[in-house]
Design a protein around this motif. Structure first.
Motif, short mmCIF file in Angstrom:
data_model
loop_
_atom_site.label_atom_id
_atom_site.label_comp_id
_atom_site.label_asym_id
_atom_site.label_seq_id
_atom_site.Cartn_x
_atom_site.Cartn_y
_atom_site.Cartn_z
N GLY A 1 0.82 -1.21 0.00
CA GLY A 1 0.00 0.00 0.00
C GLY A 1 0.85 1.26 0.00
O GLY A 1 0.59 2.21 -0.73
N ASP A 2 1.91 1.24 0.79
CA ASP A 2 2.78 2.40 0.92
C ASP A 2 4.04 2.20 0.09
O ASP A 2 5.13 2.60 0.47
CB ASP A 2 3.14 2.60 2.41
CG ASP A 2 3.77 3.97 2.66
OD1 ASP A 2 3.66 4.84 1.77
OD2 ASP A 2 4.37 4.14 3.73
N HIS B 1 0.56 0.23 -4.88
CA HIS B 1 -0.54 0.88 -4.18
C HIS B 1 -1.87 0.63 -4.91
O HIS B 1 -2.88 0.29 -4.29
CB HIS B 1 -0.29 2.39 -4.07
CG HIS B 1 -1.40 3.15 -3.38
ND1 HIS B 1 -1.43 3.33 -2.02
CD2 HIS B 1 -2.53 3.72 -3.86
CE1 HIS B 1 -2.53 3.99 -1.68
NE2 HIS B 1 -3.22 4.24 -2.79
#
Lengths: 94, 256
Positions: free
Chosen positions: B153-154, B160
């Motif tokens: 996600g990061d 992402h």
């Protein structure tokens, strides 16, 4: 297809009070996944109580070609071994 | 029915729900072996799969004892039809890409940790003993799935995007996990302690999704009956079970 993750060297301490010993290596994206992969691969059967991982590229290794000058000069220098020294008779069980 | 038989039926239902949850997810994870991004990740997913399979075996063996009809663990795994399985829908969802699998695993693990932590104080000795082991195993699973959720996600724009897509796909199935109203008899008797499972689950989801810089999809409200826990499944479960059961059914009673 391999994502080309870096290689990490894995050291495991078998039980409290002994040294970490080199167990092998794993591919992993970062420190955290390297630890987890090491746990999955090397400590599934209660082999250890602590794990270190070190990026393989951070290990500085001696060159095999330098073996002669690094290690052979130790030959014949018996005085470097404790067994080369005679203890006085009155010292028992050293 | 007497109070005892009501309680017994509820207990059997509860034990099978969680046995099925573990078995179906174990089978899904097994499908990754030799297909994951790296050999080490094959090992990680297979390890989680085997932990879940171990939990399922304990639960099925206990189910056989509670049921008292002389069945064994294999009966529950191999000889029931899809409509008899009571796993929540999330665990039968297809693997998708790695991010889909991670989203499914994270939502499951966040629930499972809360569930097993609560079950440690169950008045049922067998379930409490299993919970002690399963809570440790599941915490490690959560560490793995949450780690990937945050990392992807990061991570890059592409990771992402994929992680968000995985979360969006699995999210509608998360609400069902902690929504059970029909286990009241078990709660009253302390077999299933009501120790804020839903609260712990929601808190874990919120903090991980935020740390992963992802956006939580809108909350889906689900009915507290029906759905996977009551045997109403998606079209994915029969296919999964075909593969799981074919050998046992082709050679009944076969042993190694």
């Amino acid at each position: 297809m391999s994502p080309g993750w870096p290689l990490w060297e894995v050291f495991v301490r078998a039980r409290r009070g002994v040294n970490h010993v080199h167990f092998g290596s794993v591919h992993a994206a970062d420190e955290e996944t390297a630890l987890q992969a090491a746990r999955d691969l090397f400590t599934r059967r209660q082999e250890g109580v602590s794990i270190w991982v070190v990026r393989s590229s951070d290990v500085v290794a001696s060159d095999p070609d330098d073996e002669d000058e690094l290690f052979d000069p130790a030959e014949g220098k018996d005085y470097r071994f404790p067994t080369d020294y005679k203890l006085p008779a009155e010292v028992d069980h050293m | 029915m007497t109070d005892t038989s009501v309680l017994n039926a509820s207990l059997l239902n509860h034990v099978l729900r969680h046995g099925d949850r573990a078995l179906v997810l174990a089978q899904r994870l097994g499908q990754w072996v030799a297909h994951s991004p790296e050999l080490e990740e094959d090992m990680a997913l297979a390890n989680i799969s085997l932990d879940l399979l171990g939990q399922a075996r304990v639960l099925y063996t206990y189910a056989a004892a509670v049921e008292g009809l002389g069945h064994d663990e294999d009966h529950f795994a191999y000889w029931r039809e899809p409509g008899e399985f009571r796993n929540p829908l999330i665990v039968e969802q297809p693997n998708g890409d790695f991010a889909h699998t991670i989203a499914r695993q994270f939502l499951h693990d966040a629930y499972a940790v809360a569930h097993w932590e609560a079950m440690r104080s169950s008045t049922d000795d067998t379930l409490a003993a299993l919970a002690n082991r399963a809570a440790k195993e599941t915490s490690f699973h959560l560490r793995h799935s949450r780690g990937w959720l945050v990392r992807l996600g990061d991570g890059t724009d592409e990771s992402h995007r994929r992680m968000q897509a995985g979360l969006d796909a699995m999210w509608p199935f998360a609400a069902e996990l902690a929504a059970r109203d029909d286990e009241e008899p078990l709660r009253q008797s302390g077999v299933v302690p009501d120790s804020g499972v839903r609260f712990a689950f929601d808190a874990e989801m919120a903090s991980a999704v935020a740390e992963a810089t992802l956006t939580a999809p809108e909350r889906v409200d689900v009915a507290t009956s029906g759905g996977g826990w009551d045997g109403a499944h998606s079209e994915h479960l029969p296919i999964l079970l075909d593969e799981l059961q074919v050998l046992a059914r082709a050679h009944p009673g076969a042993t190694w």
